[in-house]
Enzyme design. Structure first.
Site, PDB file in Angstrom:
ATOM      1  N   GLU A 142       0.952  -1.278   0.122  1.00  0.00           N
ATOM      2  CA  GLU A 142       0.023  -0.036   0.146  1.00  0.00           C
ATOM      3  C   GLU A 142       0.989   1.148   0.043  1.00  0.00           C
ATOM      4  OE1 GLU A 142      -2.327  -0.573   3.618  1.00  0.00           O
ATOM      5  OE2 GLU A 142      -2.930  -2.481   2.665  1.00  0.00           O
ATOM      6  N   ILE A 161      -1.110  -8.829  10.008  1.00  0.00           N
ATOM      7  CA  ILE A 161      -0.890 -10.172   9.822  1.00  0.00           C
ATOM      8  C   ILE A 161      -2.114 -10.877   9.955  1.00  0.00           C
ATOM      9  CG2 ILE A 161       1.603  -9.858   9.900  1.00  0.00           C
ATOM     10  CD1 ILE A 161       1.394 -11.612  12.421  1.00  0.00           C
ATOM     11  N   GLU A 180      -4.768  -6.598   2.693  1.00  0.00           N
ATOM     12  CA  GLU A 180      -3.198  -7.177   3.065  1.00  0.00           C
ATOM     13  C   GLU A 180      -3.506  -8.761   2.534  1.00  0.00           C
ATOM     14  OE1 GLU A 180      -5.005  -5.280   5.179  1.00  0.00           O
ATOM     15  OE2 GLU A 180      -3.460  -3.636   5.307  1.00  0.00           O
ATOM     16  N   PHE A 221       1.580  -2.407   8.952  1.00  0.00           N
ATOM     17  CA  PHE A 221       1.742  -2.618  10.399  1.00  0.00           C
ATOM     18  C   PHE A 221       1.594  -4.123  10.818  1.00  0.00           C
ATOM     19  CE2 PHE A 221       0.195   1.765  10.366  1.00  0.00           C
ATOM     20  CZ  PHE A 221       0.931   2.404  11.517  1.00  0.00           C
ATOM     21  N   ASP A 256       0.177  -5.549  13.173  1.00  0.00           N
ATOM     22  CA  ASP A 256      -1.068  -6.055  13.295  1.00  0.00           C
ATOM     23  C   ASP A 256      -1.944  -6.446  12.413  1.00  0.00           C
ATOM     24  OD1 ASP A 256      -1.611  -3.894  16.360  1.00  0.00           O
ATOM     25  OD2 ASP A 256      -0.031  -3.323  14.749  1.00  0.00           O
ATOM     26  N   HIS A 311      -2.518  -0.881  16.293  1.00  0.00           N
ATOM     27  CA  HIS A 311      -1.455  -0.713  15.246  1.00  0.00           C
ATOM     28  C   HIS A 311       0.058  -0.533  16.048  1.00  0.00           C
ATOM     29  CE1 HIS A 311      -4.616   1.144  13.118  1.00  0.00           C
ATOM     30  NE2 HIS A 311      -4.058   1.375  12.013  1.00  0.00           N
TER      31      HIS A 311
END
Length: 328
Positions: free
Chosen positions: A26, A85, A58, A81, A83, A128
């Site tokens: 992104e 995943i 993602e 970030f 987070d 985040h």
């Protein structure tokens, strides 16, 4: 270079070296060159086919990277970030990580996931700011690196990109623009996985860490030295494979150990390393190997509260004093 510049340089060299390397993520195009400027200038240099901005999706980023790697390319996928995943774990754990096993070694997935972690900055909030490396370490088939210096960021990322298996390169946002500038060799420079580094030698206790927490341990070691406590600081550099040889050699010398990380202490990597140290070196330890991580709470938006939730110089010093109570 600063750390963010070293990350750009490693990707630049990889793009120039292998036409199969391409970047996706992104906002990675020019401008802005990534939200944290870690791809700045690369789309201008190599074009939109090789530096590809994506939708905010993602799952699509990791899914596309996995597919591209399966047909022989070397994608470098950025997740803004750590987070995030959570929404990609099926692609990471059930497809990318298991492909070599599921195919009987016939196929591999030479992809790199660059994942940024926000701990130590404050202001990013509960969704985040997490350090979730333990999630990834539960998945056989992944290789995971987490540099604590600018030079290591270049060398480890280069190794990730040209490895034949899926690799995760964790990057501390707190260090991208604050790590000291150092000379970085342009061109071919790789740091092998599974080789930890002694950042500071000591004789009384081994502080074992990775990422931005290594610097907190180094600062704690300086403070402890004023009290006559000599702390050795071990930087793991790669979390899988993990250099147990160097870790155990250090603890054989100091006979005490504390593993420090920004992830929650409960079920963190520190528990695994401390357990292994206790199992392997129990007869010679002066105190049980322990671990020190973040509180088991969501990370606060407040910088002041976040600083108290995660290990930092003062709290590491306090924890070492507890371990050192039975000096002998």
């Amino acid at each position: 270079m600063m750390m963010y510049e070293a990350i750009i340089a490693a990707q630049d060299h990889a793009l120039a070296t292998d036409p199969g390397v391409f970047l996706l993520g992104e906002d990675i195009g020019d401008p802005p060159g990534g939200v944290f400027k870690t791809t700045a200038g690369l789309q201008t240099k190599y074009g939109a086919d090789r530096v590809r901005p994506t939708p905010i999706a993602e799952q699509a980023i990791i899914g596309a990277a996995t597919g591209a790697a399966l047909v022989g390319m070397r994608p470098v996928a950025e997740l803004m970030f750590c987070d995030f995943i959570g929404v990609t774990m099926d692609q990471i754990s059930n497809h990318a990580a298991k492909q070599r096993y599921m195919s009987g070694g016939a196929t591999n997935v030479p992809m790199t996931m660059r994942i940024l972690t926000a701990g130590g900055l404050g202001g990013f909030g509960a969704q985040h700011s997490q350090s979730l490396e333990s999630w990834l370490l539960h998945v056989p088939g992944l290789k995971i690196a987490y540099p604590s210096t600018t030079l290591d960021a270049y060398g480890l990322l280069s190794t990730c990109i040209f490895d034949e298996d899926p690799c995760v390169h964790l990057e501390s946002m707190a260090m991208l623009f604050s790590a000291p500038k150092v000379e970085v060799p342009l061109g071919e420079y790789r740091i092998p996985f599974g080789v930890a580094k002694v950042r500071c030698e000591g004789t009384d206790i081994s502080l074992i860490s990775f990422g931005w927490q290594v610097n907190q341990c180094l600062e704690a070691a300086e403070e402890l030295a004023k009290e006559g406590i000599s702390a050795e600081v071990i930087d793991l550099r790669s979390l899988m494979p993990l250099d147990y040889h160097r870790v155990l050699d250090s603890v054989k010398k100091t006979r005490r150990a504390l593993v420090v990380h920004a992830a929650t202490e409960f079920c963190g990597l520190g528990s695994e390393i401390a357990s292994t140290i206790n199992e392997e070196l129990f007869p010679i330890l002066k105190a049980p190997a322990s671990r020190f991580g973040a509180y088991y709470t969501p990370i606060s938006f407040s910088k002041e509260i976040e600083a108290k939730q995660m290990p930092h110089k003062a709290s590491i010093v306090a924890r070492v004093r507890e371990v050192m109570k039975d000096r002998g």
